[in-house]
Design a protein around this motif. Structure first.
Motif, PDB file in Angstrom:
ATOM      1  N   VAL A   3      37.757  31.809  99.395  1.00  0.00           N
ATOM      2  CA  VAL A   3      38.295  33.166  99.261  1.00  0.00           C
ATOM      3  C   VAL A   3      38.704  33.698 100.626  1.00  0.00           C
ATOM      4  CG1 VAL A   3      37.732  35.551  98.627  1.00  0.00           C
ATOM      5  CG2 VAL A   3      36.990  33.668  97.161  1.00  0.00           C
ATOM      6  N   LEU A   4      37.858  33.491 101.616  1.00  0.00           N
ATOM      7  CA  LEU A   4      38.150  33.973 102.970  1.00  0.00           C
ATOM      8  C   LEU A   4      39.362  33.267 103.573  1.00  0.00           C
ATOM      9  CD1 LEU A   4      34.489  34.230 104.262  1.00  0.00           C
ATOM     10  CD2 LEU A   4      36.081  36.139 103.956  1.00  0.00           C
ATOM     11  N   ARG A   5      39.460  31.961 103.388  1.00  0.00           N
ATOM     12  CA  ARG A   5      40.612  31.215 103.936  1.00  0.00           C
ATOM     13  C   ARG A   5      41.914  31.680 103.292  1.00  0.00           C
ATOM     14  NH1 ARG A   5      37.033  26.997 104.256  1.00  0.00           N
ATOM     15  NH2 ARG A   5      37.507  26.250 102.170  1.00  0.00           N
ATOM     16  N   ASN A   6      41.887  31.905 101.984  1.00  0.00           N
ATOM     17  CA  ASN A   6      43.082  32.364 101.286  1.00  0.00           C
ATOM     18  C   ASN A   6      43.534  33.718 101.828  1.00  0.00           C
ATOM     19  OD1 ASN A   6      45.125  32.342  99.199  1.00  0.00           O
ATOM     20  ND2 ASN A   6      43.862  33.859  98.164  1.00  0.00           N
ATOM     21  N   ARG A   7      42.598  34.641 101.969  1.00  0.00           N
ATOM     22  CA  ARG A   7      42.949  35.967 102.477  1.00  0.00           C
ATOM     23  C   ARG A   7      43.423  35.894 103.922  1.00  0.00           C
ATOM     24  NH1 ARG A   7      45.797  39.437 101.537  1.00  0.00           N
ATOM     25  NH2 ARG A   7      45.571  41.273 102.797  1.00  0.00           N
ATOM     26  N   ARG A   8      42.796  35.013 104.706  1.00  0.00           N
ATOM     27  CA  ARG A   8      43.199  34.827 106.101  1.00  0.00           C
ATOM     28  C   ARG A   8      44.657  34.376 106.181  1.00  0.00           C
ATOM     29  NH1 ARG A   8      43.549  31.658 110.583  1.00  0.00           N
ATOM     30  NH2 ARG A   8      42.510  32.458 112.440  1.00  0.00           N
ATOM     31  N   SER A   9      45.031  33.435 105.327  1.00  0.00           N
ATOM     32  CA  SER A   9      46.424  32.954 105.306  1.00  0.00           C
ATOM     33  C   SER A   9      47.386  34.074 104.943  1.00  0.00           C
ATOM     34  CB  SER A   9      46.574  31.805 104.302  1.00  0.00           C
ATOM     35  OG  SER A   9      45.834  30.702 104.711  1.00  0.00           O
ATOM     36  N   GLU A  10      47.008  34.878 103.948  1.00  0.00           N
ATOM     37  CA  GLU A  10      47.860  36.001 103.554  1.00  0.00           C
ATOM     38  C   GLU A  10      48.008  37.011 104.687  1.00  0.00           C
ATOM     39  OE1 GLU A  10      46.041  37.460  99.986  1.00  0.00           O
ATOM     40  OE2 GLU A  10      46.615  35.697  98.823  1.00  0.00           O
ATOM     41  N   LEU A  11      46.912  37.285 105.380  1.00  0.00           N
ATOM     42  CA  LEU A  11      46.971  38.222 106.503  1.00  0.00           C
ATOM     43  C   LEU A  11      47.815  37.671 107.645  1.00  0.00           C
ATOM     44  CD1 LEU A  11      43.347  39.658 106.701  1.00  0.00           C
ATOM     45  CD2 LEU A  11      45.442  40.918 106.227  1.00  0.00           C
ATOM     46  N   GLN A  12      47.700  36.367 107.910  1.00  0.00           N
ATOM     47  CA  GLN A  12      48.525  35.760 108.960  1.00  0.00           C
ATOM     48  C   GLN A  12      50.000  35.920 108.639  1.00  0.00           C
ATOM     49  OE1 GLN A  12      46.677  31.799 109.061  1.00  0.00           O
ATOM     50  NE2 GLN A  12      46.275  32.140 111.242  1.00  0.00           N
TER      51      GLN A  12
ATOM     52  N   GLY B   8      42.543  43.895 102.625  1.00  0.00           N
ATOM     53  CA  GLY B   8      43.437  43.471 101.560  1.00  0.00           C
ATOM     54  C   GLY B   8      42.792  42.673 100.447  1.00  0.00           C
ATOM     55  N   PHE B   9      41.476  42.543 100.460  1.00  0.00           N
ATOM     56  CA  PHE B   9      40.810  41.806  99.395  1.00  0.00           C
ATOM     57  C   PHE B   9      40.856  42.598  98.097  1.00  0.00           C
ATOM     58  CE2 PHE B   9      38.810  39.823 103.060  1.00  0.00           C
ATOM     59  CZ  PHE B   9      38.709  38.494 102.671  1.00  0.00           C
ATOM     60  N   ALA B  10      41.052  41.903  96.994  1.00  0.00           N
ATOM     61  CA  ALA B  10      40.957  42.496  95.668  1.00  0.00           C
ATOM     62  C   ALA B  10      39.473  42.626  95.314  1.00  0.00           C
ATOM     63  CB  ALA B  10      41.661  41.616  94.642  1.00  0.00           C
ATOM     64  N   LEU B  11      39.168  43.551  94.423  1.00  0.00           N
ATOM     65  CA  LEU B  11      37.771  43.736  94.031  1.00  0.00           C
ATOM     66  C   LEU B  11      37.168  42.456  93.454  1.00  0.00           C
ATOM     67  CD1 LEU B  11      37.747  47.328  92.473  1.00  0.00           C
ATOM     68  CD2 LEU B  11      36.866  46.603  94.697  1.00  0.00           C
ATOM     69  N   ASP B  12      37.958  41.682  92.709  1.00  0.00           N
ATOM     70  CA  ASP B  12      37.457  40.413  92.166  1.00  0.00           C
ATOM     71  C   ASP B  12      37.033  39.472  93.285  1.00  0.00           C
ATOM     72  OD1 ASP B  12      37.932  41.301  89.602  1.00  0.00           O
ATOM     73  OD2 ASP B  12      39.802  40.186  89.351  1.00  0.00           O
ATOM     74  N   ASP B  13      37.834  39.416  94.339  1.00  0.00           N
ATOM     75  CA  ASP B  13      37.496  38.544  95.469  1.00  0.00           C
ATOM     76  C   ASP B  13      36.262  39.054  96.209  1.00  0.00           C
ATOM     77  OD1 ASP B  13      39.553  36.763  94.989  1.00  0.00           O
ATOM     78  OD2 ASP B  13      40.951  37.781  96.335  1.00  0.00           O
ATOM     79  N   ILE B  14      36.159  40.370  96.349  1.00  0.00           N
ATOM     80  CA  ILE B  14      34.981  40.940  97.005  1.00  0.00           C
ATOM     81  C   ILE B  14      33.739  40.610  96.188  1.00  0.00           C
ATOM     82  CG2 ILE B  14      33.855  43.071  97.765  1.00  0.00           C
ATOM     83  CD1 ILE B  14      36.731  44.238  98.127  1.00  0.00           C
ATOM     84  N   GLN B  15      33.853  40.771  94.878  1.00  0.00           N
ATOM     85  CA  GLN B  15      32.733  40.449  93.994  1.00  0.00           C
ATOM     86  C   GLN B  15      32.350  38.981  94.141  1.00  0.00           C
ATOM     87  OE1 GLN B  15      30.537  41.781  92.233  1.00  0.00           O
ATOM     88  NE2 GLN B  15      29.879  40.204  90.833  1.00  0.00           N
ATOM     89  N   ALA B  16      33.345  38.100  94.158  1.00  0.00           N
ATOM     90  CA  ALA B  16      33.072  36.667  94.291  1.00  0.00           C
ATOM     91  C   ALA B  16      32.367  36.364  95.617  1.00  0.00           C
ATOM     92  CB  ALA B  16      34.368  35.872  94.176  1.00  0.00           C
TER      93      ALA B  16
END
Length: 149
Positions: A84-93, A63-71
């Protein structure tokens, strides 16, 4: 690219991953990929490039956006990467919790021996728990703008 890498064209790499070549070109244009070029200027992808493509695809599946992957891939700042990883982890949870609640509702309906599962007290209880949760800000604003229905 290491000299020991097997080198291949954009078409072969795209086919290997089930991608259109324009996807790889786009990823290159935004800095996600940096394939080597041959003397004629054609892209040449090695195993390191293939690994990076696999990482990008896996991140997109998460579910990462390309901008986040680039970052994440371009930074040497571990704190920025972790954010970035913590934010995505929260969204996935949150997504997992919603999916789990949906599974529980389906399980209640499947286990119900009532002719109409919506009249089953256990099913009604599970759905009632959903009704007690606060609505998202977007829903409140929408209903407030149009009035109660």
């Amino acid at each position: 690219m290491k000299s020991s890498d097997s080198v291949t064209s954009i078409g072969v790499v795209a086919e290997r991953f089930g991608l259109a070549t324009h996807v790889l070109r786009h990823w290159e244009s935004i800095g996600l990929l940096r394939p080597a070029r041959d003397s004629a200027g054609r892209r040449r992808y090695g195993e390191d490039d293939a690994f990076r493509i696999a990482v990008i695809l896996r991140a997109k599946e998460a579910g990462f956006a390309l901008d986040d992957i680039q970052a994440m891939l371009s930074t040497t700042d571990s704190a920025a990467r972790s954010a970035v990883l913590r934010n995505r982890r929260s969204e996935l949870q949150a997504r997992v919790a919603k999916a789990q609640a949906s599974l529980e509702m389906i399980d209640h309906a499947l286990a119900c021996d009532h002719e109409d599962f919506t009249s089953c007290p256990h099913f009604r209880g599970a759905v009632s728990q959903h009704l007690l949760r606060p609505r998202s800000e977007g829903r409140r604003r929408h209903r407030g703008a149009t009035g109660p229905r």
